[in-house]
Design a protein around this motif. Structure first.
Motif, short mmCIF file in Angstrom:
data_model
loop_
_atom_site.label_atom_id
_atom_site.label_comp_id
_atom_site.label_asym_id
_atom_site.label_seq_id
_atom_site.Cartn_x
_atom_site.Cartn_y
_atom_site.Cartn_z
N UNK A 141 -24.75 10.20 -7.19
CA UNK A 141 -24.56 9.44 -8.23
C UNK A 141 -23.42 8.72 -8.18
N UNK A 142 -22.29 9.18 -7.75
CA UNK A 142 -21.02 8.56 -7.72
C UNK A 142 -20.94 7.45 -6.57
N UNK A 143 -21.61 7.70 -5.41
CA UNK A 143 -21.60 6.92 -4.37
C UNK A 143 -22.55 5.63 -4.99
N UNK A 144 -23.80 5.94 -5.48
CA UNK A 144 -24.56 4.88 -5.84
C UNK A 144 -23.82 3.60 -6.86
N UNK A 145 -22.90 4.40 -7.56
CA UNK A 145 -22.18 3.81 -8.56
C UNK A 145 -21.11 3.07 -7.83
N UNK A 146 -20.36 3.46 -7.17
CA UNK A 146 -18.92 3.17 -6.65
C UNK A 146 -19.10 2.40 -5.22
N UNK A 194 -24.58 18.37 3.94
CA UNK A 194 -25.45 18.76 3.19
C UNK A 194 -26.60 17.89 2.72
N UNK A 195 -25.99 16.69 1.99
CA UNK A 195 -26.70 15.59 1.50
C UNK A 195 -27.25 14.74 2.50
N UNK A 196 -26.60 14.81 3.63
CA UNK A 196 -27.31 14.17 4.95
C UNK A 196 -28.46 14.84 5.33
N UNK A 241 -28.93 9.29 3.51
CA UNK A 241 -28.02 8.85 4.57
C UNK A 241 -26.58 8.23 4.21
N UNK A 242 -25.43 9.20 4.38
CA UNK A 242 -24.07 8.98 4.15
C UNK A 242 -23.33 8.71 5.18
N UNK A 243 -22.63 7.57 5.40
CA UNK A 243 -21.72 7.37 6.57
C UNK A 243 -20.41 7.37 6.30
N UNK A 244 -19.59 7.52 7.07
CA UNK A 244 -18.08 7.71 6.93
C UNK A 244 -17.55 6.36 7.67
N UNK A 245 -16.68 5.77 6.61
CA UNK A 245 -16.05 4.47 7.24
C UNK A 245 -14.46 4.81 7.33
N UNK A 246 -14.02 4.86 8.66
CA UNK A 246 -12.54 5.14 9.03
C UNK A 246 -11.56 3.95 8.30
N UNK A 247 -10.20 4.25 8.35
CA UNK A 247 -9.12 3.72 8.22
C UNK A 247 -8.77 3.16 6.52
N UNK A 248 -8.15 2.17 6.41
CA UNK A 248 -7.52 1.81 5.10
C UNK A 248 -8.70 1.38 4.31
N UNK A 251 -30.37 1.89 1.99
CA UNK A 251 -31.00 3.22 1.19
C UNK A 251 -30.98 2.85 -0.27
N UNK A 252 -31.93 2.90 -1.03
CA UNK A 252 -32.03 2.49 -2.39
C UNK A 252 -32.70 3.69 -3.39
N UNK A 253 -32.28 3.93 -4.39
CA UNK A 253 -32.82 4.80 -5.21
C UNK A 253 -33.55 4.03 -6.54
N UNK A 254 -34.68 4.36 -6.64
CA UNK A 254 -35.50 3.82 -7.92
C UNK A 254 -35.16 4.75 -8.94
N UNK A 255 -34.69 3.71 -10.07
CA UNK A 255 -34.33 4.74 -11.38
C UNK A 255 -35.60 5.00 -12.00
N UNK A 256 -36.88 4.31 -11.63
CA UNK A 256 -37.98 4.95 -12.09
C UNK A 256 -38.67 6.32 -11.45
N UNK A 257 -37.81 6.70 -10.50
CA UNK A 257 -38.52 7.79 -9.48
C UNK A 257 -38.86 9.06 -10.58
N UNK A 258 -37.94 9.08 -11.58
CA UNK A 258 -37.84 10.38 -12.64
C UNK A 258 -38.87 10.01 -13.83
N UNK A 259 -39.63 10.66 -14.17
CA UNK A 259 -40.52 10.63 -15.23
C UNK A 259 -39.61 11.10 -16.33
N UNK A 260 -40.02 10.90 -17.71
CA UNK A 260 -39.53 11.34 -18.94
C UNK A 260 -39.15 12.73 -19.02
#
Length: 310
Positions: free
Chosen positions: A11-16, A41-43, A48-55, A65-74
């Motif tokens: 969730x943090x990665x999707x947000x930030x 573990x997430x990978x 798919x999470x990648x690491x970006x080196x450097x400053x 990669x996109x997450x559809x917020x409607x993927x979860x039902x009520x």
């Protein structure tokens, strides 16, 4: 709990969009090494999470990669919120708070009231009415040791009042029948053991870490074994303890004798635990059959009476 931390990281990665390992470690109060394991573990799970080196680098979810917020039902969201909310009553930590916040971010505004209402329909309060004041402290310490792979030391009170000093590698917290345990590799026994938290004192988290070994999950379901070990004994009880007896059997085991008493075919194993159960019912319970169980109850009651006669 690790699963909640993994959800929160996603969730943090999707947000930030991008965040450093140290920042994630500070956020969840774990080591950067733990964060790197979580990312792996997430990978593996397919995100798919990648690491970006450097400053300015860090971890990010790959742009495609996109997450559809409607993927979860009520119902899905209500169940997740219900579980996380009730778990946060006994296992405290920023990861649970963050997990709740991120899951709530999936709730569409027009469904928020209904979903929150459904999530609050079941309350699971795992804290005891009364009990060991160190229980929450010990739970929190073991949880931290689990996350950081730290050794713990403690004094343990085993059967027959035998106290030993142990050093163990913690692997899993277990809530069973209203009691907390942890499964760990005991250095004294050179094997995995299940330790009950209420029997632990002087718990300390050591600076030394350990490399996880092949984990043996504890056996927690004894239903089949108990069926082969249990027999039925006949007891006569007063109606005032019927509610307590129902903790160990069902209504089908009860036959009314009169307006005040019941005959109960009570599941029983000839060991200290079950004799203590019968004794806990006091004068409102009488063991009728078999004769050797009745005689053993008489002997134990006599021993108790002798203590008070001194």
């Amino acid at each position: 709990m690790k699963i909640d931390r993994l959800v929160s990281i996603i969730m943090v990665l999707l947000d930030k969009e991008r965040i450093g390992a140290q920042e994630l470690a500070d956020m969840f109060e774990v080591s950067p090494r733990t964060i790197y394991r979580d990312i792996d573990t997430i990978n593996t799970a397919g995100v798919p999470i990648r690491s970006v080196p450097g400053i300015g680098g860090g971890f990010e979810i790959m742009p495609q990669y996109k997450v559809d917020k409607n993927i979860f039902s009520a119902a899905d969201l209500s169940a997740i919120l219900m579980g996380l909310s009730n778990l946060s009553n006994v296992i405290r930590g920023n990861e649970l708070v963050n997990a709740l916040a991120k899951v709530r971010s999936f709730i569409p505004a027009d469904r928020a009231k209904d979903i929150e209402l459904k999530a609050s329909q079941v309350c699971i309060d795992l804290s005891p009415w009364i009990g060991n004041r160190d229980a929450q402290r010990n739970l929190d310490m073991i949880k931290t040791a689990l996350q950081d792979y730290r050794l713990i030391s403690f004094e343990y009170l085993a059967h027959h009042g035998i106290k030993t000093t142990r050093i163990a590698e913690p692997y899993q917290l277990v809530l069973k029948s209203g009691h907390w345990y942890f499964q760990g590799y005991c250095h004294m026994r050179h094997d995995f053991r299940l330790f009950r938290l209420s029997r632990i004192s002087n718990l300390q988290m050591e600076n030394e870490t350990f490399t996880p070994r092949d984990y043996q999950r504890p056996v927690l379901d004894f239903a089949e074994m108990l069926e082969t070990m249990q027999t039925e004994i006949k007891i006569r009880i007063h109606k005032s303890i019927m509610d307590r007896v129902l903790d160990y059997c069902t209504f089908e085991h009860f036959s009314p004798v009169d307006d005040e008493h019941y005959i109960v075919m009570f599941p029983f194993i000839e060991n200290e635990y079950y004799f203590d159960i019968l004794l806990s019912f006091g004068s409102r319970c009488e063991c009728l059959e078999p004769l050797h169980i009745r005689n053993e109850m008489k002997r134990r009651i006599h021993d108790i009476a002798t203590i008070y006669d001194k």
